[in-house]
Write an enzyme that holds these catalytic residues in place. Structure first.
Site, PDB file in Angstrom:
ATOM      1  N   ALA A  32       0.872  -1.191   0.000  1.00 62.46           N
ATOM      2  CA  ALA A  32       0.000   0.000   0.000  1.00 62.46           C
ATOM      3  C   ALA A  32       0.905   1.236   0.000  1.00 62.46           C
ATOM      4  O   ALA A  32       0.777   2.131   0.843  1.00 62.46           O
ATOM      5  CB  ALA A  32      -0.968  -0.002   1.181  1.00 62.46           C
ATOM      6  N   LEU A  33       1.786   1.254  -0.969  1.00 62.11           N
ATOM      7  CA  LEU A  33       2.889   2.224  -0.952  1.00 62.11           C
ATOM      8  C   LEU A  33       2.423   3.648  -1.234  1.00 62.11           C
ATOM      9  O   LEU A  33       1.481   3.885  -1.975  1.00 62.11           O
ATOM     10  CB  LEU A  33       3.941   1.815  -1.995  1.00 62.11           C
ATOM     11  CG  LEU A  33       4.542   0.415  -1.805  1.00 62.11           C
ATOM     12  CD1 LEU A  33       5.602   0.139  -2.869  1.00 62.11           C
ATOM     13  CD2 LEU A  33       5.136   0.239  -0.415  1.00 62.11           C
ATOM     14  N   HIS A  37       7.084   5.740   1.516  1.00 62.38           N
ATOM     15  CA  HIS A  37       7.879   4.558   1.156  1.00 62.38           C
ATOM     16  C   HIS A  37       8.851   4.896   0.020  1.00 62.38           C
ATOM     17  O   HIS A  37      10.009   4.474   0.026  1.00 62.38           O
ATOM     18  CB  HIS A  37       6.967   3.427   0.670  1.00 62.38           C
ATOM     19  CG  HIS A  37       6.010   2.911   1.701  1.00 62.38           C
ATOM     20  ND1 HIS A  37       4.659   3.114   1.611  1.00 62.38           N
ATOM     21  CD2 HIS A  37       6.211   2.202   2.836  1.00 62.38           C
ATOM     22  CE1 HIS A  37       4.057   2.538   2.641  1.00 62.38           C
ATOM     23  NE2 HIS A  37       4.971   1.986   3.408  1.00 62.38           N
ATOM     24  N   ARG A 187      -2.572   3.680   6.267  1.00 62.46           N
ATOM     25  CA  ARG A 187      -3.896   3.642   6.927  1.00 62.46           C
ATOM     26  C   ARG A 187      -4.707   4.905   6.668  1.00 62.46           C
ATOM     27  O   ARG A 187      -5.898   4.925   6.984  1.00 62.46           O
ATOM     28  CB  ARG A 187      -3.717   3.417   8.430  1.00 62.46           C
ATOM     29  CG  ARG A 187      -3.237   2.004   8.752  1.00 62.46           C
ATOM     30  CD  ARG A 187      -3.258   1.698  10.237  1.00 62.46           C
ATOM     31  NE  ARG A 187      -3.085   0.284  10.505  1.00 62.46           N
ATOM     32  CZ  ARG A 187      -1.921  -0.305  10.809  1.00 62.46           C
ATOM     33  NH1 ARG A 187      -0.820   0.418  10.911  1.00 62.46           N
ATOM     34  NH2 ARG A 187      -1.849  -1.608  11.022  1.00 62.46           N
TER      35      ARG A 187
END
Ligand code: PAF
Length: 281
Positions: A32-33, A37, A187
């Protein structure tokens, strides 16, 4: 970009990379980059490392009532982003590769693992330390890259690297924020539009504490209460903790000094978010 599923293949890639005279940089992720990241990948490339990124949603770092099942899994999109950044290897093992049948060895960084997020999420840092130790054993990197946003995780992993005498460097990269200040997190995509607006309370809290320190405030309680006040102003936000600690030990301090970690965690609806700053930075 090569896609690798086994530890043995990752180790073979790492060793042949090193044999060619290059260094290996590992960027561990749960996928879920986002730009946070990618900033780690860019830092690794800037240091001249050949980069392997792991994508593994690690079950052992989630509590029984946490979001393991619904954690966003966006593998194809992640790979496209990594490829565009010049990542050479994506390591995406199955759960059974990392936790072989009968696996019963865990890495526990005692003390540190029970503080901050470890206090609110029992077992979380044991799961993190265990999976990261396995990733390090498989990738044998010269350097591994982590974001300061997970500052307590950084403290736990620094201790683990030192305690296990691992011959590698842990590189910590700055928090990457959205334009309005929200720290990037996988998130954040759980947030409704209304919660997204309320979530700014966390970055405001951190900034309020930072500003109090910059004005000369040195009482830890005053700095914490400046931060807490910002969280309390948002009705949809429920503070988990507001802490001012020594970054190495995660123990609370009474008198604030440059280098101390001001960290906050709060629930926005059903989503738990964290943010922090290093005072005087
Ligand atoms: O920070 C994360 O995304 C995870 O905790 C990590 C380090 C990849 C271990 O699963």
């Amino acid at each position: 970009m090569q896609e690798i599923q086994t530890a043995a293949e990752l180790r073979a890639w790492s060793r042949s990379t090193r044999a060619s005279g290059a260094t290996v940089g590992l960027v561990p992720t749960m996928g879920a980059l986002h730009e946070g990241h990618l900033s780690l990948v860019r830092a690794a490339r800037q240091r001249g490392d050949r980069v392997a990124t792991s994508i593994f949603v690690n079950p052992t770092q989630f509590g029984p009532n946490e979001d393991f099942a619904r954690y966003p899994r966006t593998f194809a999109a992640d790979c496209a982003l990594l490829e565009a950044e010049g990542v050479e290897v994506v390591f995406a093992p199955a759960v059974e590769e990392i936790y072989q049948p009968g696996a019963s060895t865990f890495v526990e960084v005692k003390g540190l693992s029970q503080r901050l997020d470890g206090a609110s999420r029992p077992g979380h840092f044991r799961g993190v330390a265990t999976v990261v130790a396995k990733l390090f054993a498989a990738a044998e990197p010269e350097r591994a890259y982590f974001g300061q946003k997970d500052a307590a995780q950084v403290a736990v992993l620094r201790r683990m690297v030192a305690d296990l005498l691992l011959p590698m460097e842990l590189v910590v990269c700055p928090i990457v924020r959205e334009a309005d200040g929200l720290a990037m997190s996988s998130r954040n995509r759980y947030l409704s539009a209304e919660e997204r607006a309320e979530s700014l309370a966390l970055s405001r809290a951190v900034r309020a504490g930072e500003a109090a320190f910059a004005r000369g405030q040195r009482s830890a309680e005053s700095i914490r209460s400046a931060a807490r006040h910002e969280l309390e102003r948002s009705p949809a936000v429920r503070a988990d903790y507001v802490a001012l600690v020594d970054w190495a030990t995660l123990l609370p301090v009474e008198t604030a000094a440059a280098g101390h970690l001001l960290a906050v965690a709060a629930w926005v609806g059903t989503t738990r978010l964290i943010d922090n700053c290093i005072l005087g930075n």
